[in-house]
Write an enzyme that holds these catalytic residues in place. Structure first.
Site, PDB file in Angstrom:
ATOM      1  NE  ARG A  91      -3.665  -0.210   0.087  1.00  0.00           N
ATOM      2  CZ  ARG A  91      -4.484  -0.123  -0.975  1.00  0.00           C
ATOM      3  NH1 ARG A  91      -4.493  -1.096  -1.860  1.00  0.00           N
ATOM      4  NH2 ARG A  91      -5.263   0.913  -1.138  1.00  0.00           N
ATOM      5  CB  ILE A  92       0.944   4.301  -2.000  1.00  0.00           C
ATOM      6  CG1 ILE A  92       1.598   3.573  -3.184  1.00  0.00           C
ATOM      7  CG2 ILE A  92       1.485   5.718  -1.874  1.00  0.00           C
ATOM      8  CD1 ILE A  92       1.334   4.191  -4.525  1.00  0.00           C
ATOM      9  CG  HIS A 109      11.927  -0.852  -4.797  1.00  0.00           C
ATOM     10  ND1 HIS A 109      10.572  -1.068  -5.012  1.00  0.00           N
ATOM     11  CD2 HIS A 109      12.458  -0.613  -6.020  1.00  0.00           C
ATOM     12  CE1 HIS A 109      10.325  -0.952  -6.311  1.00  0.00           C
ATOM     13  NE2 HIS A 109      11.448  -0.680  -6.940  1.00  0.00           N
ATOM     14  CB  THR A 141      11.313  10.205   2.068  1.00  0.00           C
ATOM     15  OG1 THR A 141      11.563   9.606   0.789  1.00  0.00           O
ATOM     16  CG2 THR A 141      12.598  10.230   2.879  1.00  0.00           C
ATOM     17  CD  GLU A 174      14.059  -8.381  -2.176  1.00  0.00           C
ATOM     18  OE1 GLU A 174      13.183  -8.135  -1.338  1.00  0.00           O
ATOM     19  OE2 GLU A 174      13.784  -8.593  -3.369  1.00  0.00           O
TER      20      GLU A 174
HETATM   21  C1  GRF Z   1      10.205  -8.342  -2.152  1.00  0.00           C
HETATM   22  O1  GRF Z   1      10.795  -8.542  -3.401  1.00  0.00           O
HETATM   23  C2  GRF Z   1      10.366  -6.905  -1.730  1.00  0.00           C
HETATM   24  O2  GRF Z   1      11.543  -6.312  -2.178  1.00  0.00           O
HETATM   25  C3  GRF Z   1       9.203  -6.246  -2.409  1.00  0.00           C
HETATM   26  O3  GRF Z   1       8.153  -7.178  -2.333  1.00  0.00           O
HETATM   27  C4  GRF Z   1       8.697  -8.490  -2.195  1.00  0.00           C
HETATM   28  C5  GRF Z   1       8.134  -9.041  -0.923  1.00  0.00           C
HETATM   29  O4  GRF Z   1       8.476 -10.394  -0.729  1.00  0.00           O
HETATM   30  N1  GRF Z   1       8.914  -4.969  -1.812  1.00  0.00           N
HETATM   31  P1  GRF Z   1       8.196 -11.078   0.690  1.00  0.00           P
HETATM   32  O5  GRF Z   1       6.736 -10.831   1.022  1.00  0.00           O
HETATM   33  O6  GRF Z   1       9.118 -10.460   1.690  1.00  0.00           O
HETATM   34  O7  GRF Z   1       8.481 -12.527   0.469  1.00  0.00           O
END
Ligand code: GRF
Length: 217
Positions: A91-92, A109, A141, A174
């Site tokens: 959600r934004i 991201h 931000t 990530e």
């Molecule tokens: C990830 O790629 C994250 O960077 C992006 O949405 C995805 C979420 O994956 N914002 P998860 O729900 O953490 O598995």
């Protein structure tokens, strides 16, 4: 002991990685709650099975974005978090919400920001002919997918990649950089100077996985 609240919308694999590293490395912090805007978010089950409180603030129940933001902020505030972690939260969030948690809210991201903010990042990177891709952890931000950068990971974008293959390669990184960034925050190791985040101990804020050493997350 710092208190962390994590916001998710779906799978929650980044949330899982943070919960696991927090426990395994005995951070001076606890994940106080996992909150979703969707009752069916798969990640809620993982949180519950690890004894973490969960809550749902369903955006569809509110007439406006501002009403939803206000309700969500109230749910979050009940846990008095030092840090709010957006982990696949789809959600934004409006400027009033962002200001309320400014300096203590992180997002991840799956692109090398400031390139490719918003949706369909992997497909856009492929279509642009990028040779590198990656992920960015940043302070939130009001501008979408913008804000002081804490950590980035970089992976190769291969000639035969489709969006799913690239997403999987980026996601594995990530799971390494997001827990690292959260740990640095709760340990008080991050400073923002003129919009740039520095690790006070001078640790590298780049994870480079250019030769297949990205692991499986
Ligand atoms: C990830 O790629 C994250 O960077 C992006 O949405 C995805 C979420 O994956 N914002 P998860 O729900 O953490 O598995």
């Amino acid at each position: 002991m710092k208190s962390i609240v994590i916001l998710i919308s779906g799978r929650g694999s980044n949330m899982e990685a943070i919960v696991q590293r927090c426990a395994a490395e005995a951070w001076p912090a606890r994940v106080a709650a996992v909150i979703s805007n969707r009752a069916d978010a798969a990640g809620l089950q993982f949180a519950q099975s690890h004894g973490i409180e969960t809550a749902v603030a369903a955006h569809k129940a509110y007439a406006s974005r501002e009403d939803f933001d206000a309700a969500l902020a109230e749910v979050i505030d009940a846990f008095a978090p030092d840090l709010v972690v957006l982990a696949g939260f789809m959600r934004i969030l409006g400027p009033a919400f962002v200001r309320r948690f400014e300096g203590r809210m992180l997002n991840i991201h799956p692109s090398l920001l400031p390139a490719f903010p918003g949706l369909h990042t992997h497909q856009r990177a492929i279509e642009a002919g990028c040779k590198l891709a990656g992920a960015t952890v940043h302070f939130v931000t009001p501008e979408l997918d913008h804000g002081p950068i804490v950590l980035q990971s970089v992976v190769p974008l291969l000639a035969d990649d489709d969006a799913a293959a690239l997403a999987a390669r980026v996601l594995a990184t990530e799971h390494r950089i997001y827990p690292q960034a959260v740990r640095w925050f709760v340990e008080g190791l991050l400073r923002i100077e003129r919009g740039v985040v520095r690790h006070v101990g001078g640790e590298s804020q780049l994870l480079a996985c250019l030769h297949g050493e990205g692991g499986t997350g």
